[in-house]
Structure formats: C-alpha cells, structure tokens
Design an enzyme around this catalytic site. Structure first.
Site, PDB file in Angstrom:
ATOM      1  N   GLY A   1       0.821  -1.205   0.000  1.00 54.43           N
ATOM      2  CA  GLY A   1       0.000   0.000   0.000  1.00 54.43           C
ATOM      3  C   GLY A   1       0.853   1.252   0.000  1.00 54.43           C
ATOM      4  O   GLY A   1       0.549   2.229  -0.683  1.00 54.43           O
TER       5      GLY A   1
ATOM      6  N   GLN B   1      14.841  34.540 -11.291  1.00 58.24           N
ATOM      7  CA  GLN B   1      15.618  33.387 -10.822  1.00 58.24           C
ATOM      8  C   GLN B   1      14.962  32.714  -9.600  1.00 58.24           C
ATOM      9  O   GLN B   1      15.039  31.494  -9.445  1.00 58.24           O
ATOM     10  CB  GLN B   1      17.043  33.817 -10.493  1.00 58.24           C
ATOM     11  CG  GLN B   1      17.989  32.637 -10.476  1.00 58.24           C
ATOM     12  CD  GLN B   1      19.416  33.070 -10.245  1.00 58.24           C
ATOM     13  OE1 GLN B   1      19.722  33.791  -9.289  1.00 58.24           O
ATOM     14  NE2 GLN B   1      20.314  32.640 -11.111  1.00 58.24           N
TER      15      GLN B   1
ATOM     16  N   GLY C   1      -1.723  34.875  -5.424  1.00 57.52           N
ATOM     17  CA  GLY C   1      -3.120  34.899  -4.955  1.00 57.52           C
ATOM     18  C   GLY C   1      -3.978  33.894  -5.711  1.00 57.52           C
ATOM     19  O   GLY C   1      -4.898  33.289  -5.148  1.00 57.52           O
TER      20      GLY C   1
ATOM     21  N   GLU D   1      -2.125   5.300   5.715  1.00 57.26           N
ATOM     22  CA  GLU D   1      -1.240   4.127   5.542  1.00 57.26           C
ATOM     23  C   GLU D   1       0.072   4.329   6.303  1.00 57.26           C
ATOM     24  O   GLU D   1       1.152   3.950   5.840  1.00 57.26           O
ATOM     25  CB  GLU D   1      -1.053   3.792   4.062  1.00 57.26           C
ATOM     26  CG  GLU D   1      -2.410   3.464   3.422  1.00 57.26           C
ATOM     27  CD  GLU D   1      -2.372   2.570   2.213  1.00 57.26           C
ATOM     28  OE1 GLU D   1      -1.337   1.945   1.953  1.00 57.26           O
ATOM     29  OE2 GLU D   1      -3.419   2.485   1.532  1.00 57.26           O
TER      30      GLU D   1
END
Ligand SMILES: Cc1cc2nc3c(=O)[nH]c(=O)nc-3n(C[C@H](O)[C@H](O)[C@H](O)COP(=O)(O)OP(=O)(O)OC[C@H]3O[C@@H](n4cnc5c(N)ncnc54)[C@H](O)[C@@H]3O)c2cc1C
Length: 387
Positions: free
Chosen positions: A248, A285, A346, A369
C-alpha cells in the site's frame, strides 16, 4: 516530466499511454466536480475495471492482468496526475484487499471474491483503523466472537476509504480477548460484504482534500459472518494487514508523485504565462530555482519508489524501502504543492486554479497508511534489525 531515469519496457510505455489518455479524458474533466460535491460518480469503478486497472497485479488465472508492481505504479501515477481521489481508490483496491485475498485467502475465497474484484465488478476496501486506534492500530477494539460456524462482529471501524461504495471489505477484528497484552496476535481478518445483516455505513467525513473518495465509518452491530469468510489463520490478521501495507505504501508514494507532478506541470505553464514587472515570472531566478527544486525532488522520489518496487518484484524484503519511498514521496508532494501555490500567488489560493486542490489533496498522503512519523519509526527500527 522526463521518465528518462526509469527504464520502462515497451509494455510499460503502452500502459502508461493508455492510463495517461484515460486520466486526461475521463478523470480530469470530472475531478473538480467530485471534489466540490464530495463523491465520485460510481462509473469510475466500471471504467477502471474495463481497463484492467482494478486487477493489475492479480494473476490472469483470477481474471487479473498479471503485471508486476512497477507497471502498476506507472499506471497509478498517471491516474493521480488527473485526480488523487481516483488514485486512492485504485491504490487501496489493488494493494490491500485484493492482495490480501490473493496472498492469504483460500482457493474458494479467491474464486468467489477475487475474480470479480479483478474484473472491477466488485470494489474492495480495507478497514483497520478505529476511532481510538490509528497509528496504534493493534489496540483496535472491534470484537469477533466465534458462534458455531459463524463469527459475530461488533464495533466501529473509521476512516474507511470508499467504504460506502465497497462490495468487499477486509476488516480486522479482535478474536482473542482473553489477554489485552496479546495485542497484535489476537486479531483476525474477515471478508465482509455490505449485505450482511447488522452491517451499516456511519458518518461520512467532511474532508479537507481527497473529497472524491468518500471516507466513512462502518458500524458493525452483531454482524454474523460465516467462518468461511475468515482470511487465513485466526490470530494472524494484524500481521497480514501490516505485510500488505508495505504494498500500500508504494501505491501512496505513486499517488503523491502524481499529485506533485501535476503541481509542477501547472507551475511551469503558469510561470511562462504570468507577467509581472514586464516579463513572464519564469524569467525571475527565484521562480526558476523553485521549479528546479520541484523537478529535482520529484525525480529523486520517483527513482526511490521504482527502486523499491523493482526490489519487491525481485522478491526482496522492502519494509524499510517502502517506508522510505512513502515518506520521501509524500513529503515531496506537500512541499511541491506548497511551492506551486506560491508560484501562482493569490491565484494559487482560490479554487478557480488547480493548485489549491492539489495542495489539499497532498496533505493526506503524509497521514494515511502510516503517518510520516510512523514511517520514520519503521525506517529507524529496520536499521537496528539489520545489524
Ligand atoms: C482520508 C483518509 C483515508 C483513510 N483511509 C483508511 C482506510 O481505508 N482504512 C483504514 O484502516 N484507515 C484509513 N485511514 C486512517 C489512517 O490510516 C489514520 O488516520 C492514520 O493511521 C493515523 O491515525 P490517527 O488519525 O488516529 O492519528 P494518531 O495515531 O492519533 O496520530 C496523531 C499524531 O500523533 C503521531 N503519533 C502517533 N503515534 C506516534 C508515535 N509512536 N511516535 C511519534 N508520533 C506518533 C502521528 O504521527 C500523528 O502526527 C484514513 C485516513 C484518512 C484521513
């Protein structure tokens, strides 16, 4: 996002293309409505089943596709890019109930329950958690008392993913109440079906994310289950559940990578389009570095996941690697979706744009899990087990 680091076979590439196309055309257009309305259209189960995606790791003799873990994860990741809820449905069904019946069930159980599950005619769920037994699942209190050729189950299971839609539920219950200290050793697994008298669906959770896949309580009120529906040996149910959760966790890692990938893809496109200070924000950047880090973390998480899955396919023990893969992928998903919201500014904070949903969907991967804390406990424990 480049898959160059993972050497996919021709068959895996074909399945990836099928999954991507299906996810793009059939899942993505509905994901916002599922999220808003808090539930799937049941048709998704039939559609995934028709593609064989609900029986990917089940042998052909039981009507599955008989594929390995890596191939299954490739398909699951594509589904998760389109919708995390569809991915968890696919992940739970493929990794937990079906694998448990395949691995620990009798031939009669495989023929009766597993074959329709592999065809997608019957959906599986996994009921381990309880209101007071989460990370410490071995402290569960649901009781199963033997009565002739039946067991009588009483208790409440909580947080059952798509428990209200499931046709087959693998339920862990305490068969030995003689000594509470027996903990994990006194638990057995039962195959339940919703038509059993006394089986009821309780509260549906109103969740932050993953809203398409309904999460419910299951209420067991004197549910008489034929003894033939007990999975494997009495008292071994918790061990079966823990062993299956390793599979899982790989599925949840693939789900998380899919969510993160979607966030990156939307961010790359948005950063090229959105202009501030007279140029696209991708020219800054600060934004480039965010995108670079997002891509690097996703690629690293995926490399770890597929290495763990390949080890599983080779039959090697993966307890530690499954936890590492889940921990890395899910924390990556949360981090990447947080960066995505930031890149959108926003617009990242409102439902009109896709990254808000991805951010909400990512959070649960760090919880279910086994929480991130539990994964770290497993990883650390294995360090000492090895020496
Ligand atoms: C959307 C959703 C779907 C789910 N689907 C299923 C399902 O299909 N089947 C199922 O059985 N369960 C399911 N779960 C339950 C899930 O597995 C549990 O929520 C999870 O195991 C954590 O348990 P808990 O919520 O009780 O938290 P708790 O165990 O109460 O944990 C609370 C906090 O304490 C921390 N903590 C606990 N113990 C330790 C420790 N020893 N050391 C350090 N920190 C610790 C945890 O990490 C967490 O941060 C689902 C949960 C959600 C939210």
């Amino acid at each position: 996002m480049s898959w160059a680091l993972i050497p996919l076979t021709e068959e895996q590439r074909a399945i990836q293309r099928t999954a991507r196309e299906f996810a793009r055309t059939e899942i993505a257009p509905q994901a916002v409505a599922w999220d808003r309305d808090g539930g799937f259209d049941r048709r998704i189960v039939q559609q995934l089943g028709a593609l064989g995606f609900l029986g990917m790791m089940i042998p052909e003799a039981y009507d599955g596709l008989g594929l390995d873990t890596c191939t299954y994860l490739v398909a699951l990741e594509e589904v998760a890019v389109a919708d995390a809820s569809a991915a968890v449905l696919m992940s739970v069904h493929n990794s937990l109930p079906t694998q448990m019946i395949l691995r620990y069930g009798s031939e009669a159980q495989r023929l009766h329950f597993l074959r329709p599950m592999a065809r997608g005619e019957s959906l599986g769920a996994f009921a381990l958690s309880e209101p007071d037994a989460g990370s410490d699942a071995a402290s569960l209190r649901t009781q199963a008392v033997r009565d002739g050729d039946h067991y009588v189950l009483n208790g409440v299971k909580s947080w059952v993913s798509h428990g209200s839609m499931a046709d087959v539920i693998l339920c862990m219950a305490r068969t030995d109440t003689s000594d509470e200290r027996k903990g994990a050793r006194g638990i057995s697994t039962f195959i339940l079906t919703p038509n059993l008298p006394g089986f009821g669906v309780g509260k549906k959770e109103d969740k932050m994310g993953l809203r398409g896949d309904p999460t419910v309580q299951l209420v067991l009120d004197n549910v008489r289950v034929p003894a033939a529906n007990r999975l494997g040996e009495e008292g071994m149910g918790f061990i079966y559940a823990m062993q299956s959760l390793e599979n899982g966790r790989l599925g949840i890692a693939a789900q998380a990578i899919g969510i993160a990938r979607a966030a990156l893809e939307h961010s790359v496109a948005y950063a090229a389009e959105r202009k501030q200070f007279g140029k696209p924000i991708k020219e800054f950047q600060a934004i480039q570095f965010k995108l670079a880090d997002m891509a690097t973390r996703i690629t690293a998480a995926r490399a770890l996941l597929y290495s763990a899955a390949a080890a599983k396919d080779r039959g090697e023990p993966i307890t530690q690697f499954a936890s590492m893969a889940k921990l890395t992928a899910t924390e990556t998903a949360m981090w990447v979706t947080t960066q995505a919201v930031q890149i959108f500014g926003g617009y990242g904070y409102v439902k009109e744009y896709p990254v808000e949903k991805l951010f909400r969907d990512a959070k649960v991967t760090e919880i279910y899990e086994g929480t991130s804390e539990i994964q770290r406990i497993v990883i650390a424990r294995e360090l000492y087990n090895r020496t």
